[in-house]
Design an enzyme around this catalytic site. Sequence first.
Site, PDB file in Angstrom:
ATOM      1  N   HIS A  29      58.738  11.857   3.804  1.00  0.00           N
ATOM      2  CA  HIS A  29      58.155  11.492   2.517  1.00  0.00           C
ATOM      3  C   HIS A  29      56.645  11.661   2.611  1.00  0.00           C
ATOM      4  O   HIS A  29      55.982  11.011   3.426  1.00  0.00           O
ATOM      5  CB  HIS A  29      58.511  10.041   2.188  1.00  0.00           C
ATOM      6  CG  HIS A  29      58.073   9.605   0.833  1.00  0.00           C
ATOM      7  ND1 HIS A  29      58.798   9.859  -0.309  1.00  0.00           N
ATOM      8  CD2 HIS A  29      56.967   8.905   0.435  1.00  0.00           C
ATOM      9  CE1 HIS A  29      58.176   9.338  -1.356  1.00  0.00           C
ATOM     10  NE2 HIS A  29      57.052   8.756  -0.934  1.00  0.00           N
ATOM     11  N   ASP A  31      53.174  11.184   0.908  1.00  0.00           N
ATOM     12  CA  ASP A  31      52.427  10.475  -0.136  1.00  0.00           C
ATOM     13  C   ASP A  31      51.092  11.162  -0.364  1.00  0.00           C
ATOM     14  O   ASP A  31      50.289  11.293   0.570  1.00  0.00           O
ATOM     15  CB  ASP A  31      52.187   9.023   0.284  1.00  0.00           C
ATOM     16  CG  ASP A  31      53.453   8.188   0.275  1.00  0.00           C
ATOM     17  OD1 ASP A  31      54.047   8.057  -0.810  1.00  0.00           O
ATOM     18  OD2 ASP A  31      53.842   7.681   1.339  1.00  0.00           O
ATOM     19  N   HIS A  62      55.579  12.926  -2.948  1.00  0.00           N
ATOM     20  CA  HIS A  62      55.315  11.925  -3.997  1.00  0.00           C
ATOM     21  C   HIS A  62      53.860  12.046  -4.421  1.00  0.00           C
ATOM     22  O   HIS A  62      52.946  11.685  -3.668  1.00  0.00           O
ATOM     23  CB  HIS A  62      55.625  10.533  -3.439  1.00  0.00           C
ATOM     24  CG  HIS A  62      55.339   9.416  -4.386  1.00  0.00           C
ATOM     25  ND1 HIS A  62      55.225   8.106  -3.966  1.00  0.00           N
ATOM     26  CD2 HIS A  62      55.150   9.387  -5.731  1.00  0.00           C
ATOM     27  CE1 HIS A  62      54.974   7.336  -5.013  1.00  0.00           C
ATOM     28  NE2 HIS A  62      54.907   8.092  -6.090  1.00  0.00           N
ATOM     29  N   GLY A 138      50.150   3.206  -3.843  1.00  0.00           N
ATOM     30  CA  GLY A 138      48.805   3.450  -3.348  1.00  0.00           C
ATOM     31  C   GLY A 138      48.475   2.887  -1.987  1.00  0.00           C
ATOM     32  O   GLY A 138      47.430   3.190  -1.425  1.00  0.00           O
ATOM     33  N   GLY A 140      50.421   1.446   1.901  1.00  0.00           N
ATOM     34  CA  GLY A 140      51.604   1.156   2.698  1.00  0.00           C
ATOM     35  C   GLY A 140      51.642  -0.282   3.164  1.00  0.00           C
ATOM     36  O   GLY A 140      50.643  -1.004   3.091  1.00  0.00           O
ATOM     37  N   GLY A 141      52.804  -0.708   3.657  1.00  0.00           N
ATOM     38  CA  GLY A 141      52.931  -2.024   4.271  1.00  0.00           C
ATOM     39  C   GLY A 141      53.070  -3.189   3.322  1.00  0.00           C
ATOM     40  O   GLY A 141      52.983  -4.346   3.742  1.00  0.00           O
ATOM     41  N   ASP A 172      61.107   3.117  -3.235  1.00  0.00           N
ATOM     42  CA  ASP A 172      59.996   3.267  -2.298  1.00  0.00           C
ATOM     43  C   ASP A 172      59.121   2.023  -2.303  1.00  0.00           C
ATOM     44  O   ASP A 172      58.575   1.650  -3.338  1.00  0.00           O
ATOM     45  CB  ASP A 172      59.181   4.500  -2.712  1.00  0.00           C
ATOM     46  CG  ASP A 172      57.980   4.758  -1.816  1.00  0.00           C
ATOM     47  OD1 ASP A 172      57.810   4.049  -0.812  1.00  0.00           O
ATOM     48  OD2 ASP A 172      57.208   5.684  -2.127  1.00  0.00           O
ATOM     49  N   GLY A 174      58.323  -1.321   0.816  1.00  0.00           N
ATOM     50  CA  GLY A 174      58.828  -2.540   1.444  1.00  0.00           C
ATOM     51  C   GLY A 174      60.286  -2.480   1.853  1.00  0.00           C
ATOM     52  O   GLY A 174      60.938  -3.517   1.990  1.00  0.00           O
ATOM     53  N   GLY A 192      58.525   3.317   5.386  1.00  0.00           N
ATOM     54  CA  GLY A 192      57.361   3.776   6.123  1.00  0.00           C
ATOM     55  C   GLY A 192      57.052   2.942   7.333  1.00  0.00           C
ATOM     56  O   GLY A 192      57.521   3.225   8.434  1.00  0.00           O
ATOM     57  N   SER A 193      56.270   1.883   7.146  1.00  0.00           N
ATOM     58  CA  SER A 193      55.803   1.089   8.278  1.00  0.00           C
ATOM     59  C   SER A 193      56.944   0.486   9.092  1.00  0.00           C
ATOM     60  O   SER A 193      56.831   0.339  10.315  1.00  0.00           O
ATOM     61  CB  SER A 193      54.854  -0.017   7.799  1.00  0.00           C
ATOM     62  OG  SER A 193      55.452  -0.819   6.809  1.00  0.00           O
TER      63      SER A 193
END
Length: 209
Positions: A29, A31, A62, A138, A140-141, A172, A174, A192-193
């Site tokens: 993915h 970003d 994305h 906008g 991550g995390g 997308d 969390g 992601g994270s």
Amino acid sequence: MKVSVSFLSSDNIPRDLKKLNDTDCDYIHVDIMDGIFVKNKTMPWSEMKNIYKYTDKRLDVHLMVSDPTKYIKNYSSLNTEYITIHSEIPGDITSYIRLIKSYNIKAGIAIKPNTNIRDIIPYLPYVDLILVMSVEPGEGGQEFIPSSYDKVKEIRHLLKEYKLNNIIINIDGGVNNNTKSMCVDCDMVVSGSYIVKSDNFQNKIDSLR
């Protein structure tokens, strides 16, 4: 469940892309942020175009940008399966979707947490994917917004109502082993994270299947 992995939270992108290439994740993915549509900005195309040096996975792009035209052209030249634009951007959304399709790439439409689902109805005949943002785009995390579960169910109902069962629902933000139960009505998740900050990428991917 398909898993698309974001490297937005990565501390070492080349290393993590190589590690992801050795997993069975379905997509990488990507970003893209322009500092206008969202406050943050990602690395420039001059660097991003080298992603193929580190992975041969298909890309799920994305675009969190106010004007996607040049980004669509650029990322169509890579190993890209999906390019997703936001429903909230100015301009002619349908023309952007047609531009994506002109490169034989699948088109997605993304909605922020507070966007009314009915706003995307005009674009449903033209898209292949709906991306539900379960965090504010906008950064991550962030933590998963629980109301996203109801939004996905509403979209699933909408697709049945319009007999558009070929459109996949992606989510997308969390997404992890604790929130995956709220993603059961999706066809694909972006994480992601939870993955790239872990010691074992494949185990984390397996936990989301």
